[in-house]
Scaffold this active site. Sequence first.
Site, short mmCIF file in Angstrom:
data_model
loop_
_atom_site.label_atom_id
_atom_site.label_comp_id
_atom_site.label_asym_id
_atom_site.label_seq_id
_atom_site.Cartn_x
_atom_site.Cartn_y
_atom_site.Cartn_z
N TYR A 103 -4.77 -1.96 5.70
CA TYR A 103 -5.83 -2.45 5.42
C TYR A 103 -6.85 -1.39 4.92
CZ TYR A 103 -4.49 -6.40 8.58
OH TYR A 103 -4.10 -7.50 9.23
C1 LIG Z 1 -3.31 -11.99 1.48
C2 LIG Z 1 -2.97 -10.54 2.23
C3 LIG Z 1 -2.07 -10.82 3.23
C4 LIG Z 1 -1.90 -9.39 4.04
N1 LIG Z 1 -1.14 -9.71 5.24
C5 LIG Z 1 -0.65 -8.59 5.86
C6 LIG Z 1 0.18 -8.80 6.93
O1 LIG Z 1 0.33 -9.98 7.42
N2 LIG Z 1 0.56 -7.54 7.79
C7 LIG Z 1 0.36 -6.45 6.99
O2 LIG Z 1 0.69 -5.30 7.73
N3 LIG Z 1 -0.50 -6.22 5.77
C8 LIG Z 1 -1.14 -7.36 5.32
N4 LIG Z 1 -1.86 -7.09 4.21
C9 LIG Z 1 -1.84 -5.89 3.52
C10 LIG Z 1 -0.67 -5.52 2.87
O3 LIG Z 1 0.26 -5.09 3.74
C11 LIG Z 1 -1.06 -4.17 1.96
O4 LIG Z 1 -2.22 -4.51 1.05
C12 LIG Z 1 0.05 -3.56 1.36
O5 LIG Z 1 -0.14 -2.27 0.73
C13 LIG Z 1 0.32 -4.48 0.06
O6 LIG Z 1 1.51 -4.13 -0.59
P1 LIG Z 1 1.58 -4.40 -2.12
O7 LIG Z 1 2.81 -4.00 -2.81
O8 LIG Z 1 1.22 -6.04 -2.44
O9 LIG Z 1 0.44 -3.68 -2.89
P2 LIG Z 1 0.01 -2.70 -4.03
O10 LIG Z 1 -1.45 -2.92 -4.31
O11 LIG Z 1 0.95 -2.95 -5.14
O12 LIG Z 1 0.18 -1.19 -3.35
C14 LIG Z 1 -0.67 -0.84 -2.22
C15 LIG Z 1 -0.48 0.97 -2.07
O13 LIG Z 1 0.80 1.10 -2.10
C16 LIG Z 1 1.24 2.11 -3.11
N5 LIG Z 1 2.55 1.52 -3.64
C17 LIG Z 1 2.77 0.22 -3.86
N6 LIG Z 1 4.23 0.36 -4.22
C18 LIG Z 1 4.65 1.65 -4.23
C19 LIG Z 1 5.92 2.23 -4.40
N7 LIG Z 1 6.94 1.63 -5.25
N8 LIG Z 1 6.07 3.40 -4.54
C20 LIG Z 1 5.02 4.25 -3.89
N9 LIG Z 1 3.61 3.32 -3.53
C21 LIG Z 1 3.75 2.43 -3.89
C22 LIG Z 1 0.16 1.49 -4.32
O14 LIG Z 1 -0.11 2.52 -5.33
C23 LIG Z 1 -1.22 1.39 -3.49
O15 LIG Z 1 -1.52 2.74 -2.94
C24 LIG Z 1 -2.14 -8.33 3.48
C25 LIG Z 1 -2.84 -8.27 2.29
C26 LIG Z 1 -3.09 -9.34 1.63
C27 LIG Z 1 -3.85 -9.21 0.22
#
Ligand SMILES: Cc1cc2nc3c(=O)[nH]c(=O)nc-3n(C[C@H](O)[C@H](O)[C@H](O)COP(=O)(O)OP(=O)(O)OC[C@H]3O[C@@H](n4cnc5c(N)ncnc54)[C@H](O)[C@@H]3O)c2cc1C
Length: 551
Positions: free
Chosen positions: A492
């Site tokens: 978060y």
């Molecule tokens: C609509 C919504 C619902 C959500 N619901 C939940 C939930 O139910 N439970 C929960 O725990 N969280 C929830 N979240 C939060 C979510 O887990 C985090 O935002 C998470 O980081 C998203 O992962 P992403 O790959 O989509 O994000 P990104 O924005 O792609 O990445 C997030 C971070 O991780 C890094 N990262 C991504 N991929 C990699 C990789 N392959 N290697 C190294 N670093 C990487 C990025 O650089 C960045 O710092 C929610 C968020 C949203 C917007």
Amino acid sequence: MTLNAKITMTKSCLGNLSYAFLLLTFSTFAVAENAGPAIRASFHKCLTQNTKTASEELSKIIFDQSNSNFNTVFQNLARNKRYMISKTPKPLLIFTPLEESHVQGAVICAKTHKLQIRVRSGGHDYEGVSYISKEPFMILDMFNLHTVTVDVKNEKAVVQVGATLGEVYYRIWEKSKVHGFPAGVCPTVGAGGHISGGGYGNMLRKYGLSVDNVIDAQIVDVTGNLLNRKSMGEDLFWAIRGGGGASFGVIVSFTIKLVPVPEKVTVFSVEKTLETNLSETEFVEQWQQVAPTTDDRLFMRLLLQPVTSKVVKGMKTVKTTVMALFLGGADEVVSILKKEFPLLGLTKENCTEASWIDSVLWWNNVESLKKGEKPETLLNRNLNSASFLKRKSDYVQKAIPKDGLEEIFKSMAELGDIGFVFNPYGGKMGEISSDATPFPHRKGNLFKVQYSVNWNDPTTEAAQKFTNDAKRLYSVMTPYVSKNPRGAFLAYRDLDIGVNNFGSNSFEEGKVYGTKYFNANFDRLVDIKTNVDPDNFFRNDQGIPVRPTKS
Ligand SMILES: Cc1cc2nc3c(=O)[nH]c(=O)nc-3n(C[C@H](O)[C@H](O)[C@H](O)COP(=O)(O)OP(=O)(O)OC[C@H]3O[C@@H](n4cnc5c(N)ncnc54)[C@H](O)[C@@H]3O)c2cc1C
Ligand SMILES: *[C@@H]1O[C@H](CO)[C@@H](O)[C@H](O)[C@H]1NC(C)=O
Ligand SMILES: *[C@@H]1O[C@H](CO)[C@@H](O)[C@H](O)[C@H]1NC(C)=O
């Protein structure tokens, strides 16, 4: 002018879709003319030397700001509009790898081109950290790497980081109706950021976090080597299960352990408006007692939302909704809650029995089953569906007393825009030691608080108002939440709790947010970081700093 807040995270992850149309009128990005092609050509050349892929193939997956597709690729997975305004710095390049070796080449070539890398898997970072940087940078956009290979016999799956949680659930369901995976409830979230950030969902009281169920991983380190659990070693493998991937390298895949789910589960959503002379405080007090201590198979999320009264004209009040998953049948959960949570008044009519995959659809959108949605819905990435939003987090370790609850409801009603989501812990969460993974908030935490506000006015005044309101409520909560340090959940992401400028003060700056996210685990993360990336190539606003050298 009155500002119009829209509270989401209530009944649907899809709340954002309703104003996708806004993008049509949204200002276009300030694109630096001609900055791109030269870097692009040089980066392209470097990649041809560092991968085995043909030059023409590579040219299709590199985008610079002069490409007509650049904005589309950039926006597709950017989820927070607050960071999509024209003055936010844009990447010089976006590269969308198709295979592991492309990721390796990208790390090598980014370094020689003095470009920072932002890795984006699903783009759901609440502060846009996966697609913004103050330094010249490129986005390594991982969405093409989204294969999920399920091995039911051995109860595991290899999940590439670009897969969404919806894809993970769908691919498991294709192979088995009695297996699942404990992760987030919004299907468009990316596996990469979610799992490396900890990852929790509605089975956490039974099975813990996503990271508690990860058994291997692949990562490209700062030298461009592709490592697995064995070759990266237990320290780095520990760090990327909750310490954030972005400080340590580029994660390519996680190998997860599937967990058993019953053929039939139960979901329900029960709403109470706190004006019906049901004592609001008593209701929430009872929830506080029951939700973190009840049967491990039961997860009861509590949503609190400021609403306008239906009884007293113009009065603001707070609506509570209990949204639940029970890994069992309706009769059983009704009988448990009749005893433990009588104020909920749950009846069998309030419950829906469903397969586990249908419960996933329901959590995404409580209307989904009525509408006859199919599991295929989970494969929809909902591209280009950003909204203006702010989130914050807290941990409650002692039940909030009656007068505290009253004060909180009063502030919520006065502010009128910030909603809360309370996610109960207990069960398995209390059994795992706080240093088993970087995620420290285990035993002794009753529930996690999420502060939530979405809005659709694009002005900076609106952003200011809503982010300030969130801060005001955060301040009201101070006496009732964890302290020294005040805990926060990495996934978060909240830049209010500290950022790093990576100057001479970097370690001290990192400690400020680092101890909130990781508590005593911060130190071990710093040591591991110092070991694997001593020059701090993989840095971001809230990265793990390296240990300062003694002068
Ligand atoms: C609509 C919504 C619902 C959500 N619901 C939940 C939930 O139910 N439970 C929960 O725990 N969280 C929830 N979240 C939060 C979510 O887990 C985090 O935002 C998470 O980081 C998203 O992962 P992403 O790959 O989509 O994000 P990104 O924005 O792609 O990445 C997030 C971070 O991780 C890094 N990262 C991504 N991929 C990699 C990789 N392959 N290697 C190294 N670093 C990487 C990025 O650089 C960045 O710092 C929610 C968020 C949203 C917007
Ligand atoms: C729960 O069921 C009862 C009837 O048993 C009904 O009166 C009530 O409206 C239902 N509540 C919800 C939220 O569906
Ligand atoms: C709540 O109780 C008050 C008196 O205590 C009464 O005036 C009011 O009408 C009641 N409201 C409802 C919705 O029952």
